[in-house]
Design a protein around this motif. Structure first.
Motif, PDB file in Angstrom:
ATOM      1  N   TRP A  21     -35.922  45.053 104.921  1.00 56.83           N
ATOM      2  CA  TRP A  21     -36.601  46.234 105.476  1.00 56.83           C
ATOM      3  C   TRP A  21     -35.716  47.481 105.509  1.00 56.83           C
ATOM      4  O   TRP A  21     -36.209  48.595 105.704  1.00 56.83           O
ATOM      5  CB  TRP A  21     -37.090  45.946 106.886  1.00 56.83           C
ATOM      6  N   LEU A  22     -34.401  47.317 105.314  1.00 62.54           N
ATOM      7  CA  LEU A  22     -33.503  48.480 105.378  1.00 62.54           C
ATOM      8  C   LEU A  22     -33.535  49.241 104.062  1.00 62.54           C
ATOM      9  O   LEU A  22     -33.244  48.664 102.995  1.00 62.54           O
ATOM     10  CB  LEU A  22     -32.068  48.027 105.679  1.00 62.54           C
ATOM     11  N   PRO A  23     -33.827  50.540 104.074  1.00 65.50           N
ATOM     12  CA  PRO A  23     -33.801  51.324 102.829  1.00 65.50           C
ATOM     13  C   PRO A  23     -32.354  51.629 102.430  1.00 65.50           C
ATOM     14  O   PRO A  23     -31.515  51.937 103.275  1.00 65.50           O
ATOM     15  CB  PRO A  23     -34.548  52.604 103.202  1.00 65.50           C
ATOM     16  N   VAL A  24     -32.072  51.513 101.149  1.00 64.45           N
ATOM     17  CA  VAL A  24     -30.725  51.801 100.647  1.00 64.45           C
ATOM     18  C   VAL A  24     -30.816  52.847  99.551  1.00 64.45           C
ATOM     19  O   VAL A  24     -31.850  53.024  98.895  1.00 64.45           O
ATOM     20  CB  VAL A  24     -30.028  50.527 100.125  1.00 64.45           C
TER      21      VAL A  24
ATOM     22  N   ASP B 274     -36.521  49.423  96.680  1.00 71.34           N
ATOM     23  CA  ASP B 274     -36.779  48.197  97.436  1.00 71.34           C
ATOM     24  C   ASP B 274     -35.804  48.079  98.598  1.00 71.34           C
ATOM     25  O   ASP B 274     -34.586  48.232  98.420  1.00 71.34           O
ATOM     26  CB  ASP B 274     -36.625  46.973  96.526  1.00 71.34           C
ATOM     27  N   PRO B 275     -36.328  47.789  99.791  1.00 68.63           N
ATOM     28  CA  PRO B 275     -35.424  47.599 100.936  1.00 68.63           C
ATOM     29  C   PRO B 275     -34.658  46.286 100.792  1.00 68.63           C
ATOM     30  O   PRO B 275     -35.016  45.412  99.982  1.00 68.63           O
ATOM     31  CB  PRO B 275     -36.378  47.573 102.130  1.00 68.63           C
TER      32      PRO B 275
ATOM     33  N   VAL C 222     -24.715  48.226 103.587  1.00 75.35           N
ATOM     34  CA  VAL C 222     -23.511  48.797 104.210  1.00 75.35           C
ATOM     35  C   VAL C 222     -23.867  50.164 104.778  1.00 75.35           C
ATOM     36  O   VAL C 222     -24.661  50.905 104.212  1.00 75.35           O
ATOM     37  CB  VAL C 222     -22.346  48.927 103.197  1.00 75.35           C
ATOM     38  N   VAL C 223     -23.247  50.471 105.905  1.00 78.47           N
ATOM     39  CA  VAL C 223     -23.493  51.750 106.552  1.00 78.47           C
ATOM     40  C   VAL C 223     -22.187  52.516 106.661  1.00 78.47           C
ATOM     41  O   VAL C 223     -21.159  51.969 107.059  1.00 78.47           O
ATOM     42  CB  VAL C 223     -24.125  51.574 107.947  1.00 78.47           C
TER      43      VAL C 223
ATOM     44  N   VAL D 266     -21.797  53.309  95.597  1.00 74.07           N
ATOM     45  CA  VAL D 266     -21.663  52.269  96.607  1.00 74.07           C
ATOM     46  C   VAL D 266     -22.965  51.474  96.662  1.00 74.07           C
ATOM     47  O   VAL D 266     -24.023  52.004  97.009  1.00 74.07           O
ATOM     48  CB  VAL D 266     -21.357  52.889  97.988  1.00 74.07           C
ATOM     49  N   ASP D 267     -22.905  50.194  96.303  1.00 71.51           N
ATOM     50  CA  ASP D 267     -24.091  49.342  96.317  1.00 71.51           C
ATOM     51  C   ASP D 267     -24.539  49.053  97.745  1.00 71.51           C
ATOM     52  O   ASP D 267     -23.710  48.782  98.633  1.00 71.51           O
ATOM     53  CB  ASP D 267     -23.801  48.015  95.603  1.00 71.51           C
ATOM     54  N   GLY D 268     -25.858  49.080  97.940  1.00 72.02           N
ATOM     55  CA  GLY D 268     -26.408  48.727  99.242  1.00 72.02           C
ATOM     56  C   GLY D 268     -26.132  49.734 100.337  1.00 72.02           C
ATOM     57  O   GLY D 268     -26.179  49.393 101.518  1.00 72.02           O
ATOM     58  N   LEU D 269     -25.859  50.986  99.976  1.00 72.52           N
ATOM     59  CA  LEU D 269     -25.550  52.007 100.979  1.00 72.52           C
ATOM     60  C   LEU D 269     -26.826  52.411 101.720  1.00 72.52           C
ATOM     61  O   LEU D 269     -27.803  52.844 101.123  1.00 72.52           O
ATOM     62  CB  LEU D 269     -24.928  53.231 100.312  1.00 72.52           C
TER      63      LEU D 269
END
Length: 895
Positions: A345-348, A353-354, A361-362, A378-381
């Motif tokens: 569910w987290l947008p990157v 796609d979340p 990573v934040v 940065v992947d998954g930022l």
């Protein structure tokens, strides 16, 4: 009166039971009272609206509830299925309530809540009406001989002829409301919003003429907008529960601490950020979860709810860190976090796609600008709108990986990006650098250099300052110069040092390249062009430039094509001419900064340690200095001047601002060298005097040039053996005409030099004649050095050689002449009067006139002072003053 629900039979049966068992009556009254005081307290409106919801569901219609007051009675009417006989029996039985799977509660035990506000309750329905009354019950009991202090109100029912309000199926009337009907209506109004949220089968509720409608609108992604009056919620339906978020100014916000809705309000307190409405198993009073019941399933699908929200609002549903308000709250919070941790569910950044939080990573404080820069890096930022520092706790709670500035620097290591990208990165990162810790964390930030390399860490780099925009700067490989397109103030905060063209040209690493003969001409010339007034290192003169023959030579061995110096050099001077194309590309001024000759070049050293500047005869100058020089500024290549060009050379040196002060420094190397080695005709410059010199003008030849520089000419202050010999010779030269003052001055200087040990008498070749005080030449055999002033009155001036009286003995030794006091004897032959100086007005006035102190002691006064002289001079002389052998002064009176 008709009795469609058979209430008469119910009353008879119940009264009979109470007569047979009085205890049963007491128990029924107590049980009813327990319900009112316990589980169903404060639930009057809730229970009535729940019944209305059941009625609407059974009838398959939208539920409508209306509430109004009639005097002190309150009416609550609803649409849906009318009450039936079974429903009346359920009310009168107290212990039974007809339930279906889809029912919330229909005229069961919860109806006892009405007794908290009224003891006279009427239910009017399209199928008939009944009434429950404490007064009627007591009257009925009394009629059958039963006396009771407390009676159950909802056990005995009576038929009623009252009709339900038109448009409604059922109407509950609370007669004679305790606390007042208006007050109860206000309480009902406060509960309207909750009930419309909890019971979706109720479409509207009207209280005292004010209607509240529930409206829904699909938003997509499973979200529904629920609007009641001016309040809005977003709703998402999960497998076992509904979740709602309040909407403020169009954005979802966390709900205030609430209670579990099951579906109406229970006593299970929650700290979740959403309103939870489900159907868990409850205890009979519907206030608490039935012990042992499973509640975690209420949060199934919660991650899908988060994913359905706009990306910037998804963290709203994350439970904030706080103490749970009970076991149920703890279970639901844990279940919600587990759902969020295991759902995507987290947008990157850079993906539609979340992702699950564990794959995200934040970077705290990530801005939209920095997000754009890092999009493909940065992947998954996690997106910027979810990376605020106030959102960090929520991201940590769901298991997102936090990266600090140090980790960001590591992730960027090894990236190949164009310099402009790095500048955008620095610009975006700068707002995050708020303290010394952040500066330290970014110590490993990559930095692109002008030469194409990318290095780790700003501390070792140099920031360009006022450098030209020229491709040649890519060849500045001796220094870690930040690429101009990447230069940013942040790098200075991280330790990069500012550097301008002069700084790059002063770098020791460049000096080594120059000494190694590396071709750095183009970049050095470009940098030199950017230097304003700073003085460049002299070793830049070793940079090899093209000459007009196509060869390469050090810059300081080249001259500009039209350099004035060319006409002053000897034919064998080792200078070439710089190539014309370099003059056209960079200009004469830039080439001169590197040492290409125009006029005379200058060597400067602020802290010289010895004669190591490759200047001709530098060791000799250094040796003759009384003290080691603190600084050195000297003109180069003077030994290459043609012997016929010295007058012109002196003029050039004196008129060039670069060299004028140097040649004017008598103590400096340049003036020293020119005095001793500069030649005009067959004489060195130091043998000429300044035509304005009052002492030397009668002895030396005046400098013949137009531009006179005193520091390059003879001076009595620079007396050495050669100059002393010259002076002695010129004093003996009959063609020279020094005046008496000059003669005395030169003799005094010579004698002083001997007295101070700067001149040895044996180094001087003595002439046959010497210069007397009157300017005449006298044979050495006849000359006498004056050592006592009164002897000048008896020795002819043509025989007296004079210096300062204090140096007379040294002068006699230097010139090998006798002292006057040694070769002249005298005797006073006149008679005088011995007196005191203070007694003679004439002498007192003379002292006053000359401004001297009056001598003390005796003095002998003569009318005519006569001395008889013998020795080198014979005769009798009248004199003005004489000192006798006793040291007493004899004076002649004035006539």
């Amino acid at each position: 009166m008709s009795d469609p629900f058979g209430t008469a039979e119910l009353r008879v049966a119940l009264l009979d039971a109470w007569r047979r068992s009085p205890t049963r009556l007491i128990e029924d009254a107590a049980t009813e009272a327990d319900h009112v005081r316990g589980g169903y307290r404060d639930r009057v409106f809730t229970e009535l609206v729940q019944n209305a919801a059941d009625a609407a569901n059974r009838a398959g219609v939208a539920g409508v509830v209306s509430v109004w007051a009639d005097g002190e009675s309150v009416h609550v009417a609803n649409t849906g299925e009318p009450i039936d006989r079974t429903g009346v029996e359920s009310l009168a039985s107290l212990r039974a309530s007809r339930k279906d799977v889809d029912s919330v509660g229909r005229f069961g035990v919860g109806f006892t809540s009405v007794l908290s506000v009224s003891d006279d309750v009427e239910i009017r329905s399209q199928s008939g009406s009944v009434r429950f009354s404490a007064a009627l019950t007591k009257s009925e009991l009394s009629a059958v001989g039963i006396t009771a202090e407390k009676v159950p109100v909802l056990r005995l029912a009576w038929p009623s002829d009252a009709a339900v309000r038109t448009g409604f199926a059922t109407e509950v009337v609370l007669h004679d409301v305790r606390g007042g009907a208006r007050n109860l209506l206000r309480q009902f109004t406060d509960q309207v919003f909750d009930l419309l949220l909890e019971l979706p089968s109720i479409a509207s509720i009207t209280v005292d003429g004010q209607t509240f409608e529930r409206r829904e609108r699909a938003l997509g992604n499973g979200l529904t907008e629920v609007v009641i009056a001016d309040r809005v919620w977003w709703q998402f339906v999960g497998p076992h529960a509904r979740w709602l978020l309040p909407i403020i100014a169009g954005r979802p916000v966390a709900s205030a601490p609430d209670v579990l809705r099951a579906p109406t309000r229970s006593d299970e307190e929650l700290t979740l950020p959403v309103i939870v409405i489900g159907s868990p198993s409850l205890q009979p009073d519907r206030r608490r979860i039935l012990p042992g019941s499973r509640v975690e399933h209420l949060m199934d699908g919660y991650g899908q709810f988060a994913a359905a929200l706009p990306s910037e609002d998804r963290l709203v549903v994350v439970p904030r860190a706080r103490f749970a308000r009970g076991d149920i709250d703890a279970l639901l919070r844990e279940a919600a976090l587990q759902q969020l941790q295991t759902s995507a569910w987290l947008p990157v950044v850079g993906s539609d796609d979340p992702v699950r939080p564990g794959r995200a990573v934040v970077l705290p404080g990530l801005s939209a600008e920095l997000e754009d820069v890092l999009a493909d890096t940065v992947d998954g930022l996690i997106a910027a709108d979810l990376s605020g520092r106030h959102q960090l706790a929520a991201l940590r709670a769901v298991g997102a990986h936090e990266v600090g500035l140090a980790r960001l620097a590591d992730l960027l290591s090894g990236l190949d990006r164009e310099p402009g990208w790095w500048r955008r990165l620095y610009d975006s990162v700068e707002p995050l650098v708020v303290d010394a810790v952040a500066v330290e964390e970014l110590g490993g930030l990559p930095v692109p250099l002008a030469d194409g390399r990318t290095v780790t860490g700003p501390r070792t780099t140099l920031l360009p300052s006022d450098l030209p925009d020229d491709p040649a700067l890519a060849n500045v490989h001796w220094a870690r110069l930040v690429h101009p397109d990447a230069a940013h103030p942040l790098l200075a905060r991280l330790g990069a040092a500012p550097v301008n063209a002069a700084g790059l040209l002063s770098d020791p690493a460049l000096e080594q390249l120059v000494l190694d003969g590396e071709d750095v001409a183009d970049v050095v010339l470009v940098l030199a062009a950017a230097v304003a007034d700073e003085e460049l290192p002299t070793w830049l003169g070793l940079v090899e430039l093209a000459d007009d023959d196509g060869d390469h030579r050090p810059a300081d061995e080249l001259l500009l094509p039209d350099a004035p110096l060319r006409s002053l050099l000897s034919v064998d001077a080792p200078f070439g001419t710089v190539a014309d194309d370099l003059v056209h590309r960079f200009g004469a001024g830039v080439l001169r900064k590197l040492g290409v000759g125009w006029s005379f070049l200058v060597v400067r050293d602020e802290s010289p340690t010895g004669p190591d500047h490759e200047l001709p005869d530098e060791e000799q100058w250094w040796a003759q200095c009384a003290d080691e020089p603190e600084t050195l500024a000297a003109v180069r290549d003077l030994d290459l001047i043609d012997d016929t060009a010295w007058e012109e050379a002196i003029s050039v040196l004196a008129n060039d601002p670069e060299t004028a002060s140097i040649v004017a420094d008598r103590a400096g190397y340049t003036a020293w060298w020119l005095r001793n080695h500069g030649v005009i005709g067959d004489r060195r410059l130091g043998a000429f005097c300044d035509p304005r010199d009052p002492v030397l003008a009668g002895l030396l030849d005046p400098y013949p040039g137009v531009v006179v520089v005193p520091a390059l000419l003879a001076s009595l202050d620079d007396l050495d053996a050669d100059f002393a010999q010259l002076l002695v010779d010129r004093l003996a030269n009959e063609s020279r005409t020094p005046n008496p003052a000059a003669i005395v001055r030169v003799h005094t200087v010579l004698a002083t030099a001997v007295a101070e040990g700067r001149l040895e008498p044996m180094d001087i070749h003595l002439p046959d004649r010497v210069r007397a005080i009157d300017g005449s030449l006298v044979n050495a055999d006849d000359a006498i050095v004056l050592d006592q002033p009164w002897l000048a009155s008896v020795v002819p001036a043509s025989r007296l050689v004079v210096s300062g009286l204090s140096t007379a003995g040294v002068l006699a030794h230097l010139l090998d002449l006798p002292l006057a006091s040694n070769v002249v004897s005298a005797q006073i032959v006149s008679a005088g009067v011995k007196t005191l100086w203070a007694n003679e007005p004439e002498f007192v006035l003379d002292a006053v006139a000359r401004g001297i102190d009056l001598p003390s002691g005796p003095v002998v006064v003569h009318d005519d002072l006569v001395v008889k002289v013998s020795g080198a001079v014979d005769g009798t002389f009248s004199v003005r003053e004489w000192v006798d052998e006793a040291g007493v002064t004899n004076l002649c009176r004035r006539r």
